[in-house]
Design a protein around this motif. Structure first.
Motif, PDB file in Angstrom:
ATOM      1  N   GLN A  26      -1.117  32.812  -3.180  1.00  0.00           N
ATOM      2  CA  GLN A  26      -2.115  31.969  -3.763  1.00  0.00           C
ATOM      3  C   GLN A  26      -2.589  32.380  -5.068  1.00  0.00           C
ATOM      4  OE1 GLN A  26      -5.005  31.224  -0.730  1.00  0.00           O
ATOM      5  NE2 GLN A  26      -3.547  31.684   0.878  1.00  0.00           N
ATOM      6  N   VAL A  27      -3.663  31.616  -5.604  1.00  0.00           N
ATOM      7  CA  VAL A  27      -4.346  31.782  -6.962  1.00  0.00           C
ATOM      8  C   VAL A  27      -4.893  33.066  -6.867  1.00  0.00           C
ATOM      9  CG1 VAL A  27      -6.085  30.957  -8.631  1.00  0.00           C
ATOM     10  CG2 VAL A  27      -4.499  29.404  -7.691  1.00  0.00           C
ATOM     11  N   GLY A  28      -4.335  34.095  -7.729  1.00  0.00           N
ATOM     12  CA  GLY A  28      -5.132  35.307  -7.968  1.00  0.00           C
ATOM     13  C   GLY A  28      -4.297  36.400  -7.222  1.00  0.00           C
ATOM     14  N   ASP A  29      -3.216  36.138  -6.712  1.00  0.00           N
ATOM     15  CA  ASP A  29      -2.173  37.132  -6.065  1.00  0.00           C
ATOM     16  C   ASP A  29      -1.280  37.569  -7.284  1.00  0.00           C
ATOM     17  OD1 ASP A  29      -3.003  36.795  -3.579  1.00  0.00           O
ATOM     18  OD2 ASP A  29      -1.273  35.372  -2.911  1.00  0.00           O
ATOM     19  N   ILE A  30      -0.828  38.798  -7.169  1.00  0.00           N
ATOM     20  CA  ILE A  30      -0.086  39.389  -8.124  1.00  0.00           C
ATOM     21  C   ILE A  30       1.457  39.496  -7.455  1.00  0.00           C
ATOM     22  CG2 ILE A  30       0.555  41.578  -9.345  1.00  0.00           C
ATOM     23  CD1 ILE A  30      -2.178  40.295 -10.094  1.00  0.00           C
ATOM     24  N   LEU A  31       2.250  38.887  -8.425  1.00  0.00           N
ATOM     25  CA  LEU A  31       3.868  38.918  -7.855  1.00  0.00           C
ATOM     26  C   LEU A  31       4.331  39.723  -8.840  1.00  0.00           C
ATOM     27  CD1 LEU A  31       4.381  34.831  -7.886  1.00  0.00           C
ATOM     28  CD2 LEU A  31       3.537  36.154  -6.200  1.00  0.00           C
ATOM     29  N   ILE A  32       5.693  40.468  -8.293  1.00  0.00           N
ATOM     30  CA  ILE A  32       6.576  41.140  -9.165  1.00  0.00           C
ATOM     31  C   ILE A  32       7.785  40.230  -9.301  1.00  0.00           C
ATOM     32  CG2 ILE A  32       7.834  43.294  -9.271  1.00  0.00           C
ATOM     33  CD1 ILE A  32       5.500  44.695  -7.516  1.00  0.00           C
ATOM     34  N   ILE A  33       8.051  39.844 -10.535  1.00  0.00           N
ATOM     35  CA  ILE A  33       9.312  39.030 -10.580  1.00  0.00           C
ATOM     36  C   ILE A  33      10.458  40.079 -11.392  1.00  0.00           C
ATOM     37  CG2 ILE A  33       8.403  36.782 -10.472  1.00  0.00           C
ATOM     38  CD1 ILE A  33       8.171  37.023 -13.408  1.00  0.00           C
ATOM     39  N   HIS A  34      11.611  39.769 -10.975  1.00  0.00           N
ATOM     40  CA  HIS A  34      12.725  40.802 -11.468  1.00  0.00           C
ATOM     41  C   HIS A  34      13.681  39.958 -11.980  1.00  0.00           C
ATOM     42  CE1 HIS A  34      11.473  44.309  -8.843  1.00  0.00           C
ATOM     43  NE2 HIS A  34      10.973  42.994  -8.019  1.00  0.00           N
ATOM     44  N   PHE A  35      14.194  40.646 -13.203  1.00  0.00           N
ATOM     45  CA  PHE A  35      15.049  40.002 -14.241  1.00  0.00           C
ATOM     46  C   PHE A  35      16.284  41.210 -14.220  1.00  0.00           C
ATOM     47  CE2 PHE A  35      11.229  38.268 -15.290  1.00  0.00           C
ATOM     48  CZ  PHE A  35      11.372  36.731 -15.286  1.00  0.00           C
ATOM     49  N   GLY A  36      17.382  40.562 -14.699  1.00  0.00           N
ATOM     50  CA  GLY A  36      18.629  41.556 -15.099  1.00  0.00           C
ATOM     51  C   GLY A  36      19.607  41.270 -14.001  1.00  0.00           C
ATOM     52  N   ASP A  37      20.686  41.834 -14.569  1.00  0.00           N
ATOM     53  CA  ASP A  37      21.781  41.830 -13.434  1.00  0.00           C
ATOM     54  C   ASP A  37      21.576  42.531 -12.132  1.00  0.00           C
ATOM     55  OD1 ASP A  37      23.359  40.336 -15.457  1.00  0.00           O
ATOM     56  OD2 ASP A  37      24.446  42.017 -16.299  1.00  0.00           O
ATOM     57  N   TYR A  38      21.019  43.424 -12.164  1.00  0.00           N
ATOM     58  CA  TYR A  38      20.684  44.331 -10.921  1.00  0.00           C
ATOM     59  C   TYR A  38      19.399  44.443 -10.729  1.00  0.00           C
ATOM     60  CZ  TYR A  38      25.338  45.668 -12.086  1.00  0.00           C
ATOM     61  OH  TYR A  38      26.763  45.567 -12.269  1.00  0.00           O
ATOM     62  N   ILE A  41      14.685  44.836 -14.317  1.00  0.00           N
ATOM     63  CA  ILE A  41      13.365  44.544 -15.267  1.00  0.00           C
ATOM     64  C   ILE A  41      12.625  44.220 -14.221  1.00  0.00           C
ATOM     65  CG2 ILE A  41      12.539  43.417 -17.168  1.00  0.00           C
ATOM     66  CD1 ILE A  41      15.427  43.409 -18.253  1.00  0.00           C
ATOM     67  N   ALA A  42      11.286  44.587 -14.121  1.00  0.00           N
ATOM     68  CA  ALA A  42      10.140  43.907 -13.360  1.00  0.00           C
ATOM     69  C   ALA A  42       9.033  43.829 -14.099  1.00  0.00           C
ATOM     70  CB  ALA A  42      10.031  44.736 -11.963  1.00  0.00           C
ATOM     71  N   HIS A  43       8.393  42.527 -13.668  1.00  0.00           N
ATOM     72  CA  HIS A  43       7.057  42.248 -14.515  1.00  0.00           C
ATOM     73  C   HIS A  43       6.148  41.944 -13.363  1.00  0.00           C
ATOM     74  CE1 HIS A  43       8.577  42.085 -18.571  1.00  0.00           C
ATOM     75  NE2 HIS A  43       9.678  41.410 -18.178  1.00  0.00           N
ATOM     76  N   GLN A  44       4.823  42.328 -13.656  1.00  0.00           N
ATOM     77  CA  GLN A  44       3.750  42.016 -12.422  1.00  0.00           C
ATOM     78  C   GLN A  44       2.921  40.739 -13.157  1.00  0.00           C
ATOM     79  OE1 GLN A  44       0.949  44.877 -11.601  1.00  0.00           O
ATOM     80  NE2 GLN A  44       2.328  46.022 -10.259  1.00  0.00           N
ATOM     81  N   VAL A  45       2.970  39.745 -12.489  1.00  0.00           N
ATOM     82  CA  VAL A  45       2.273  38.473 -13.150  1.00  0.00           C
ATOM     83  C   VAL A  45       1.307  37.939 -12.022  1.00  0.00           C
ATOM     84  CG1 VAL A  45       4.323  37.932 -14.572  1.00  0.00           C
ATOM     85  CG2 VAL A  45       3.920  37.053 -12.058  1.00  0.00           C
ATOM     86  N   LYS A  46       0.102  37.315 -12.664  1.00  0.00           N
ATOM     87  CA  LYS A  46      -0.848  36.934 -11.872  1.00  0.00           C
ATOM     88  C   LYS A  46      -0.738  35.424 -11.505  1.00  0.00           C
ATOM     89  CE  LYS A  46      -5.688  37.752 -11.350  1.00  0.00           C
ATOM     90  NZ  LYS A  46      -6.800  38.005 -11.930  1.00  0.00           N
ATOM     91  N   VAL A  47      -0.631  34.804 -10.291  1.00  0.00           N
ATOM     92  CA  VAL A  47      -0.691  33.462 -10.049  1.00  0.00           C
ATOM     93  C   VAL A  47      -1.986  32.824 -10.558  1.00  0.00           C
ATOM     94  CG1 VAL A  47      -0.727  31.703  -8.309  1.00  0.00           C
ATOM     95  CG2 VAL A  47       0.710  33.564  -7.959  1.00  0.00           C
ATOM     96  N   VAL A  60       6.967  24.791  -3.862  1.00  0.00           N
ATOM     97  CA  VAL A  60       5.692  24.827  -4.366  1.00  0.00           C
ATOM     98  C   VAL A  60       5.792  25.401  -5.588  1.00  0.00           C
ATOM     99  CG1 VAL A  60       3.607  26.375  -4.013  1.00  0.00           C
ATOM    100  CG2 VAL A  60       4.822  25.500  -1.981  1.00  0.00           C
ATOM    101  N   TYR A  61       5.135  24.803  -6.601  1.00  0.00           N
ATOM    102  CA  TYR A  61       5.218  25.424  -8.124  1.00  0.00           C
ATOM    103  C   TYR A  61       4.025  26.244  -8.219  1.00  0.00           C
ATOM    104  CZ  TYR A  61       8.362  21.554  -8.190  1.00  0.00           C
ATOM    105  OH  TYR A  61       9.338  20.354  -7.851  1.00  0.00           O
ATOM    106  N   LEU A  62       4.312  27.428  -8.747  1.00  0.00           N
ATOM    107  CA  LEU A  62       3.281  28.254  -9.175  1.00  0.00           C
ATOM    108  C   LEU A  62       3.374  28.730 -10.705  1.00  0.00           C
ATOM    109  CD1 LEU A  62       4.001  31.270  -6.629  1.00  0.00           C
ATOM    110  CD2 LEU A  62       2.493  29.438  -6.355  1.00  0.00           C
ATOM    111  N   THR A  63       1.987  28.750 -11.286  1.00  0.00           N
ATOM    112  CA  THR A  63       1.946  28.933 -12.753  1.00  0.00           C
ATOM    113  C   THR A  63       1.395  30.357 -12.743  1.00  0.00           C
ATOM    114  OG1 THR A  63       1.554  26.592 -13.264  1.00  0.00           O
ATOM    115  CG2 THR A  63       1.009  28.283 -14.968  1.00  0.00           C
ATOM    116  N   THR A  64       2.251  31.278 -13.465  1.00  0.00           N
ATOM    117  CA  THR A  64       1.619  32.489 -13.669  1.00  0.00           C
ATOM    118  C   THR A  64       1.158  32.833 -15.200  1.00  0.00           C
ATOM    119  OG1 THR A  64       3.632  33.317 -14.303  1.00  0.00           O
ATOM    120  CG2 THR A  64       3.264  33.258 -12.026  1.00  0.00           C
ATOM    121  N   ASP A  65       0.317  33.914 -15.430  1.00  0.00           N
ATOM    122  CA  ASP A  65       0.004  34.592 -16.567  1.00  0.00           C
ATOM    123  C   ASP A  65       1.161  35.072 -17.378  1.00  0.00           C
ATOM    124  OD1 ASP A  65       0.357  37.082 -15.367  1.00  0.00           O
ATOM    125  OD2 ASP A  65      -2.012  37.546 -15.976  1.00  0.00           O
TER     126      ASP A  65
END
Length: 72
Positions: A26-38, A41-47, A60-65
Motif C-alpha cells: 500500500q501507499v507508504g509501504d517500503i519495498l526492497i527491490i533486487h537487481f543483478g544476475d544474483y 543489488i538491492a534498493h529500498q523504495v517507498k510506494v 496492480v501497478y505501484l509507483t515508487t520514489d
C-alpha cells in the motif's frame, strides 16, 4: 496477481509474478527491490501510488520514489 513496479517517472522497474494470496503493498509501504544476475543489488523504495486497472484486474501497478538510472 502480478505486481508491476514503476519508478517516480512512470518508467517500468520490476515485475513481481505469482503474487496470489500475498498482501498487496500500500501507499507508504517500503519495498526492497533486487537487481543483478544474483539479486546482489538491492534498493529500498517507498510506494507513492497504487493503481488498479479494470481491464486488467489481475495486475496492480505501484509507483515508487525510486529514480531509475540515478539511484535514490
Amino acid at each position: 496477481m502480478t505486481i508491476i513496479i514503476n519508478d517516480c517517472n512512470g518508467n517500468y522497474t520490476k515485475t513481481w509474478h505469482y503474487w496470489d494470496n500475498k498482501p498487496i503493498p500500500q501507499v507508504g509501504d517500503i519495498l526492497i527491490i533486487h537487481f543483478g544476475d544474483y539479486n546482489e543489488i538491492a534498493h529500498q523504495v517507498k510506494v507513492i501510488a497504487r493503481v488498479f486497472d479494470g481491464t486488467r484486474p489481475d495486475m496492480v501497478y505501484l509507483t515508487t520514489d525510486y529514480k531509475k538510472g540515478g539511484g535514490q
